[in-house]
Design a protein around this motif. Structure first.
Motif, short mmCIF file in Angstrom:
data_model
loop_
_atom_site.label_atom_id
_atom_site.label_comp_id
_atom_site.label_asym_id
_atom_site.label_seq_id
_atom_site.Cartn_x
_atom_site.Cartn_y
_atom_site.Cartn_z
N MET A 1 19.17 18.30 -17.85
CA MET A 1 20.19 17.44 -17.22
C MET A 1 19.54 16.46 -16.25
N TYR A 2 18.51 16.91 -15.54
CA TYR A 2 17.78 16.00 -14.66
C TYR A 2 17.11 14.88 -15.47
N LEU A 3 16.53 15.26 -16.59
CA LEU A 3 15.83 14.28 -17.42
C LEU A 3 16.79 13.24 -17.98
N VAL A 4 17.97 13.71 -18.42
CA VAL A 4 19.00 12.78 -18.93
C VAL A 4 19.44 11.83 -17.83
N SER A 5 19.64 12.35 -16.63
CA SER A 5 20.08 11.51 -15.50
C SER A 5 19.01 10.49 -15.13
N GLU A 6 17.76 10.92 -15.17
CA GLU A 6 16.66 10.00 -14.87
C GLU A 6 16.60 8.88 -15.91
N PHE A 7 16.78 9.24 -17.18
CA PHE A 7 16.78 8.22 -18.24
C PHE A 7 17.94 7.24 -18.04
N ALA A 8 19.11 7.77 -17.68
CA ALA A 8 20.29 6.91 -17.47
C ALA A 8 20.04 5.91 -16.35
N GLN A 9 19.42 6.38 -15.27
CA GLN A 9 19.15 5.48 -14.14
C GLN A 9 18.23 4.33 -14.58
N LYS A 10 17.20 4.66 -15.35
CA LYS A 10 16.27 3.63 -15.82
C LYS A 10 16.96 2.68 -16.81
N ASN A 11 17.83 3.25 -17.65
CA ASN A 11 18.55 2.44 -18.63
C ASN A 11 19.47 1.43 -17.94
N TYR B 1 17.34 12.34 -26.59
CA TYR B 1 18.09 13.16 -25.64
C TYR B 1 19.30 13.79 -26.34
N GLN B 2 19.60 15.03 -25.97
CA GLN B 2 20.63 15.79 -26.68
C GLN B 2 22.03 15.46 -26.17
N LEU B 3 22.97 15.38 -27.11
CA LEU B 3 24.35 15.07 -26.79
C LEU B 3 24.94 16.12 -25.84
N GLU B 4 24.49 17.36 -25.99
CA GLU B 4 24.97 18.46 -25.14
C GLU B 4 24.79 18.13 -23.66
N PHE B 5 23.62 17.59 -23.30
CA PHE B 5 23.33 17.31 -21.89
C PHE B 5 23.90 15.97 -21.44
N LEU B 6 24.10 15.06 -22.38
CA LEU B 6 24.79 13.82 -22.03
C LEU B 6 26.23 14.14 -21.63
N GLU B 7 26.82 15.12 -22.32
CA GLU B 7 28.20 15.52 -22.00
C GLU B 7 28.25 16.32 -20.71
N LYS B 8 27.29 17.23 -20.53
CA LYS B 8 27.31 18.10 -19.34
C LYS B 8 27.08 17.32 -18.05
#
Length: 667
Positions: free
Chosen positions: A113-123, A176-183
C-alpha cells in the motif's frame, strides 16, 4: 538485498540522538537525553536516549533498541526501509541487488500500500509538470494561489487527469495490483448491475492533489480539490481510512514542520492544506493542519512530542470559532499551553499571508496571539451581553476549560485571570472547580464499583499471580548473566578455580588455582560444565548469540549484536543496558536472594551470580522430587539419596561463595 558494506556505513554514520530527535523533542539529561514517549500518552518524560550506547528505551511501553529498531517500531518500516531511510539522511549510497518479482510478491500488504501511494504521488506530480491538462488546469490553479515552483516541488503537489480510469490503467500497466489500488482508495471498483463485470474509476479524477505524509515522509494518502463548479461533487476529497492512513492520527505538514516546531518551540495549527503551504512560502514553517477534521487527541499528541506550545489560528467566521472551542479544551487536557490568533473577518491564514509581506504576517501573529482564556472570555461575553444567566453560563464554560488543565499552578493563574476578566470572586470560581472535582470523583467511584463487579473472578487470579512472584527468581538470574556479559564480557579477570589433584597418598583433593581468562569464557565454561541451559527461550537465544559474538570478534559490537535479535529480545537487552543498577547484586534482596558481600568485583559478581543460579536450579530439582513423592510422603531410597546429594552440593556452594538463601530445602 542491501549489501553488508552499506549497512555497516549506515550504522557507523547514524547517531541515535540525531535520528530520534526528528520524531521526539529531546532534552539533555546528564549523559543521556529525555523526551515524551512516542508510543504512549504521557506528560512526564520516560523516553531515554543514550548517545554513548547508541540505544533508546521507552520506559512507559517497555520498547527499546537501536536506531533501526526505533524506525521499525515507530514508522512501521521493514528492516531494509529503515536502512534506506538512514542512508538517505546521511547521504550514503545504497548498494543492493535488483529485487525479483518473487520478492515483490512476498512484500507485506502494508508495504504494498505504501508503494502504491508512492507511485500515485509521482504520477500526479508528473501529470502536473508534463501533461497539457496538468499544466493548463492544475498549474494555473497553483499559480493563482501564488505557489512557486519550489513550493510545489517541496510539497509534491500534483494533478489527477480528468479521465475515468487514467491513473488506474497506468498503475496496472506498471505492475501494481488492483487489490492495493482499491485498499488505498485510489481506485473505486463497482459491479455492473445484474452482471459479474467490474468497472474501475479513479477516485481523484480531475482534481489537484495534496499528498499527506507521515512524520517520516512516507505517503499515507491524499487530499484532492475539484476545480469545476460541479455542485454534486465535494470540494475536497480525502483518501478513505486504510491500514496506512488514519485521518484522526495524521496532521498535514508534520513532516515538513517537525524540525521548525522543535526549534521554535511552538506550533501553529491551521485548518487547510493551502494554509500550511502558504505559511511555508512566507517563511513560517512550524505549521500543521488538521485537514478540515475535528481536532483529535492523537493529533495533539503528535505536536506534544515536539513542543508544549500551540497557537491555534482561526479565520474571522464567528460560527467556526464557536465550533473550535472543543479543540482548545482537548489541547488543555494534554497539559499544553494554548494561544489563539484570529484573522480579520472574511480572511483566513492563506488569504492573509498572500495579501501581506512575510514580515507583516510574522508581526501580526506576534501581536495578535492571545491567551486562550482571554479569547474564550471575549468570544462568549459578546454572546452574553447584559444577560446575567448567559454570563453565568459563560463563566461555567470557562471554568470547565480551566478544570481540564492538569498543572495546579497554571490552573490557579487562570482562575485569577478569569476572576479579573469576568469580574467575579476567586472563591466562587474555586468552589465551582471543587464541584467539578467532586462530580468527577463520584463518577470515577461509580465506574470503579462497576469494574469490581465485572472482575470478581479475577481476584483469585491476581492473588495467585502475586503469590507466585518468586518464580521470577530464575528469570532474574538468567537476565543477570546476560547483563554481566553485556557490561563485562570481554574483560580479562583473575578467577579462583577449583581443580582435583592427586596427593602423595593417591587421594583426590581439591586445590584452588588462579586462572586468567575472559569473563565470557568463564561463564561459558561454568555453564557448560554443569550442562545448564537457560529456561527462558528468549534469554537462551540472547546468551547463545552473545557467546557467538565474543567467540568470533573477541569483543561485543553492539550494533551487529542487536541486529541479530528479534524485537522482543532487543527490548530485553535494551532494558538491561538502560538499567545498569537493576541487575547488580545489591538488589538481589528484592528477589528473595540474599548475599553477604555487596562490595564485589567483576570476578566475585560472576562467581556469585552463577552460584545463585546453581542454587536455584538445585531448589527446583528438590521441588520436583518432593512433588513426585506426593502427599503420602513415601519416598524411595533413590529419591532420598538425590535430596541428600543436592543438600550437600547446596552447602558447598553456599560456603564457598558466601551465599545465603531464603529458599527452604526439604530434609
Amino acid at each position: 538485498m542491501i549489501s553488508k558494506e552499506t549497512i555497516d556505513k549506515v550504522f557507523d554514520a547514524a547517531r541515535v540522538e540525531e535520528v530520534l530527535g526528528d520524531f521526539v523533542q529531546l532534552k539533555k539529561s546528564g549523559s543521556n537525553f529525555k523526551g515524551l514517549s512516542p508510543f504512549s500518552d504521557e506528560r512526564t518524560p520516560s523516553f531515554m536516549v543514550s548517545p554513548v550506547k547508541q540505544i533508546w528505551k521507552d520506559f512507559s511501553s517497555g520498547k527499546g533498541g537501536n536506531v533501526v529498531a526505533f524506525l521499525m517500531e515507530h514508522e512501521h518500516y521493514t528492516y531494509p526501509e529503515a536502512i534506506k531511510y538512514l542512508a538517505k539522511k546521511y547521504n550514503i549510497e545504497v548498494e543492493e541487488t535488483e529485487q525479483t518479482n518473487e520478492a515483490k510478491e512476498k512484500a507485506s500488504e502494508r508495504e504494498s500500500m505504501y508503494l502504491v501511494s508512492e507511485f500515485a504521488q509521482k504520477n500526479f506530480q508528473n501529470n502536473l509538470k508534463t501533461t497539457e491538462p496538468g499544466k493548463a488546469i492544475g498549474g494555473t490553479y497553483f499559480k493563482e494561489r501564488g505557489f512557486t515552483r519550489e513550493t510545489i516541488d517541496k510539497f509534491k503537489l500534483g494533478y489527477s487527469l480528468d479521465e475515468w480510469d487514467a491513473f488506474t490503467k497506468e498503475a496496472l500497466g506498471k505492475g501494481y495490483q488492483l487489490e492495493f489500488l482499491e485498499k488505498t482508495g485510489l481506485t473505486i471498483i463497482k459491479k455492473k448491475e445484474g452482471t459479474t463485470e467490474k468497472r474501475m474509476f479513479d477516485r481523484f479524477k480531475g482534481r489537484v492533489m495534496f499528498p499527506i505524509h507521515s512524520m517520516s515522509g512516507r505517503v499515507l494518502g491524499f487530499g484532492g480539490r475539484i476545480l469545476t463548479n460541479d455542485k454534486k461533487a465535494a470540494k475536497y476529497l480525502n483518501s478513505p481510512e486504510s491500514d496506512i492512513y488514519h485521518k484522526s492520527k495524521v496532521l498535514y505538514g508534520i513532516y515538513h514542520a517537525k524540525q521548525a516546531i522543535a526549534k521554535q518551540d511552538n506550533c501553529y495549527l491551521v485548518e487547510g492544506y493551502t494554509d500550511v503551504i502558504q505559511f511555508h512560502q512566507s517563511g513560517i514553517e512550524n505549521v500543521v493542519a488538521s485537514s478540515g477534521t475535528a481536532l483529535t487527541s492523537e493529533q495533539i499528541r503528535l505536536i506534544n512530542r515536539l513542543t508544549k506550545n500551540i497557537t491555534v489560528l482561526f479565520d474571522g467566521d464567528a460560527a467556526g470559532l464557536r465550533a473550535s472551542l472543543r479543540g482548545i479544551d482537548l489541547i488543555l487536557e494534554q497539559g499544553m499551553n494554548v494561544k489563539v490568533c484570529t484573522f480579520p473577518e472574511g480572511q483566513d491564514p492563506d488569504s492573509f499571508a498572500r495579501a501581506h509581506t512575510d514580515s507583516e504576517l510574522k508581526e501580526f501573529l506576534d501581536q495578535n496571539a492571545t491567551d486562550f482564556i482571554r479569547f474564550k472570555a471575549s468570544l462568549l461575553v459578546k454572546d452574553a451581553k447584559n444577560d446575567p444567566i448567559k454570563k453565568a453560563d459563560t463563566i461555567r464554560e470557562i471554568v470547565n476549560s480551566i478544570y481540564k488543565i492538569p498543572d495546579r499552578i497554571q490552573r490557579e493563574v487562570y482562575v485569577q485571570e478569569c476572576s479579573r476578566i469576568m469580574d467575579i470572586s476567586e472563591d466562587v470560581l474555586y468552589n465551582t472547580l471543587a464541584q467539578l472535582g467532586n462530580k468527577e470523583v463520584a463518577e470515577a467511584n461509580k465506574k470503579h464499583k462497576e469494574e469490581q463487579k465485572k472482575n470478581t473472578f479475577n481476584v483469585v487470579k491476581d492473588a495467585e499471580s502475586t503469590a507466585s512472584g518468586k518464580i521470577n527468581q530464575l528469570d532474574e538470574l538468567e537476565k543477570a548473566i546476560i547483563g554481566i556479559l553485556l557490561f563485562h564480557g570481554d574483560k580479562t579477570e583473575t578467577f579462583n578455580d577449583v581443580v582435583l589433584e592427586e596427593d602423595e597418598e593417591g587421594n583426590m583433593i581439591e586445590n584452588e588455582v588462579k586462572v586468567d581468562m575472559k569473563v565470557y569464557e568463564k561463564i561459558f565454561l561454568d555453564l557448560q560444565t554443569d550442562e545448564i541451559e537457560f529456561a527462558n527461550t528468549d534469554f537462551n537465544e540472547i546468551y547463545n548469540i552473545l557467546i557467538e559474538c565474543f567467540n568470533v570478534e573477541g569483543a561485543l559490537k553492539m550494533d551487529d549484536f542487536l541486529q541479530k535479535l528479534s524485537f522482543k529480545q532487543n527490548a530485553v537487552v535494551v532494558d538491561i543496558l538502560m538499567n545498569e543498577e537493576k541487575y547488580a547484586l545489591s538488589n538481589w534482596e528484592s528477589k528473595d536472594i540474599l548475599v553477604k558481600d555487596k562490595d564485589m568485583s567483576v570476578r566475585l559478581l560472576v562467581f556469585q551470580t552463577i552460584s545463585m543460579l546453581r542454587l536455584k536450579l538445585l531448589n527446583m530439582l528438590v521441588d520436583s522430587i518432593h512433588e513426585a513423592i506426593g502427599a503420602n510422603n513415601n519416598a524411595s531410597m533413590d529419591q532420598m539419596e538425590d535430596i541428600k546429594n543436592y543438600w550437600s552440593l547446596r552447602k558447598i556452594l553456599s560456603d564457598r561463595f558466601g551465599l545465603v538463601t531464603n529458599t527452604t530445602f526439604y530434609n
